[in-house]
Design a protein around this motif. Sequence first.
Motif, mmCIF file in Angstrom:
data_model
loop_
_atom_site.group_PDB
_atom_site.id
_atom_site.type_symbol
_atom_site.label_atom_id
_atom_site.label_comp_id
_atom_site.label_asym_id
_atom_site.label_seq_id
_atom_site.Cartn_x
_atom_site.Cartn_y
_atom_site.Cartn_z
ATOM 1 N N VAL A 195 -37.003 3.328 22.413
ATOM 2 C CA VAL A 195 -35.741 2.549 22.837
ATOM 3 C C VAL A 195 -34.633 3.317 22.206
ATOM 4 N N MET A 196 -33.602 3.675 23.133
ATOM 5 C CA MET A 196 -32.632 4.269 22.478
ATOM 6 C C MET A 196 -31.045 3.493 22.850
ATOM 7 N N GLU B 85 -43.444 3.590 23.828
ATOM 8 C CA GLU B 85 -41.811 4.035 24.160
ATOM 9 C C GLU B 85 -41.059 4.253 23.233
ATOM 10 N N SER C 130 -32.401 6.004 17.930
ATOM 11 C CA SER C 130 -33.580 5.604 18.606
ATOM 12 C C SER C 130 -34.608 5.025 17.722
ATOM 13 N N ALA C 131 -35.666 4.186 18.368
ATOM 14 C CA ALA C 131 -36.604 3.769 17.876
ATOM 15 C C ALA C 131 -38.045 3.539 18.608
ATOM 16 N N GLN C 132 -39.203 4.115 17.914
ATOM 17 C CA GLN C 132 -40.357 3.975 18.614
ATOM 18 C C GLN C 132 -40.849 2.432 18.680
ATOM 19 N N VAL C 133 -41.145 1.864 19.969
ATOM 20 C CA VAL C 133 -41.659 0.752 20.080
ATOM 21 C C VAL C 133 -43.070 0.941 20.996
ATOM 22 N N LYS D 17 -40.808 -4.787 18.557
ATOM 23 C CA LYS D 17 -42.131 -4.231 18.250
ATOM 24 C C LYS D 17 -42.994 -5.444 17.499
ATOM 25 N N VAL E 95 -39.930 -3.227 27.219
ATOM 26 C CA VAL E 95 -39.563 -3.023 25.685
ATOM 27 C C VAL E 95 -38.231 -2.884 25.494
ATOM 28 N N VAL E 96 -37.247 -2.084 26.540
ATOM 29 C CA VAL E 96 -36.033 -1.786 26.293
ATOM 30 C C VAL E 96 -35.252 -3.128 26.576
ATOM 31 N N ILE F 178 -31.084 2.169 26.720
ATOM 32 C CA ILE F 178 -32.222 2.885 27.573
ATOM 33 C C ILE F 178 -33.794 2.975 26.823
ATOM 34 N N GLY F 179 -34.560 2.962 27.718
ATOM 35 C CA GLY F 179 -36.147 3.225 27.246
ATOM 36 C C GLY F 179 -36.648 4.453 27.975
ATOM 37 N N PHE G 7 -29.264 -2.895 16.507
ATOM 38 C CA PHE G 7 -30.289 -2.070 17.069
ATOM 39 C C PHE G 7 -31.738 -1.889 16.291
#
Lengths: 91, 315
Positions: free
Chosen positions: A19-20, A17, A11-14, B275, B240-241, A29-30, B267
Amino acid sequence: MLVARRGDWLSAQVGDEIVMMSAQNGFYIGLNAVGARIWGLLERPRAIDEICARLVEEFDVMPNACRTEVESFLAELERHGAIVMAPAPLA
Amino acid sequence: MPLPHSYTIAGLDVESEIPLAGSVDRPVESGVADVRVRLGAVPATLDAVSATGPTWAMSADYFLLRIPGVARFLLFAGREIVCEPEARADTDDIAIFVVGTVMGILLHQRGQIVLHASASEVDGKAILFCGRSGAGKSTMAAALAQRGYACLTDDLCAITIDNVGRAIAHSDGRQIKLWEQSIKHLNMGEQSTKRVRRQIEKYYVDHHRRVSERALPVGVVYALHEARPVRPAAVERPNVVDSAALVHRHAYRPLLVARMGQRGEYFKVATTIAKSAGVYRLSRPMGFDEIPNSIAQLQRHWAELGLLSGGIQCS
């Protein structure tokens, strides 16, 4: 009903949100801010009741509405193979 | 012993026994290249194969690729490329594949991030255009080069993350290549130097002043789509996703990302770009007459994004 994470997710914070991505199949998935909080709570297996109680404390939401939203969100995560839900306590 | 030709390709020092036509040659240095390209015997099969396709096989350290009628290539540990020509193939034919497909696979083998994208330089930033073969990456890069926006790469774009967390796009060190049809419409016919490959009818075009060998931070990424029915060029921002997934999907060879266990690295880069740079879908008509309008639309978008410091450039 107990809920637990399933599989290996990165997972990463954007922005607001999260994002995984599934390391197994590359599926993305978000999660919005509330979804990200639920995912955070699932760092260990928890009961749906417990998740809802925490969210009602932290967010401006009525318990009934919260429960409906949480259940549909969890159903979605389950559909993507990100969690398992079990009626009995998990081993 | 140092090999006679040397190049910088996708940020790597490459030494080669054969001239890599289309790449910008540079003086031979100490012989400590990242990658060596040699002619030699290539086995027909590999031991301990972990994945295969119709024309390729891979094992832990080796990748074997056959381009029928051209050559067989053996890639070792991201450092060595051995080419065994097939009947009647000349070294120019082989060079086309060395600097394209083979280098792309080698970058995957090195665990580096490589996108199927062209990149152009706009005010010190790299503007990426992602798309499959035939999506218009080269044409876009050439049209922008004509207007003074130097081309970093026209097909494969190596990406690294620098120490302040920015995504950096690397030049492929090549002159631009184009479909014959594209060249005619861009009025660059007289600049066409050498046919890239008889069978596929691409040409190298001399663009020395418009080729950038720099590594630049990624400013914005566009995924190319054909507008159907034909409508003016339009940019649309996915969520975003979808942005991150879209970058990941445009890995040079997505299958190899999965087979080489590199999804985690992609990823990381995909979310970094989502970002820091912004990812857009660019729909535009494919006709050559429409290119000026598409570029005008892009320039307006760059101005909106604050990417232009010195106003809009004209041809």
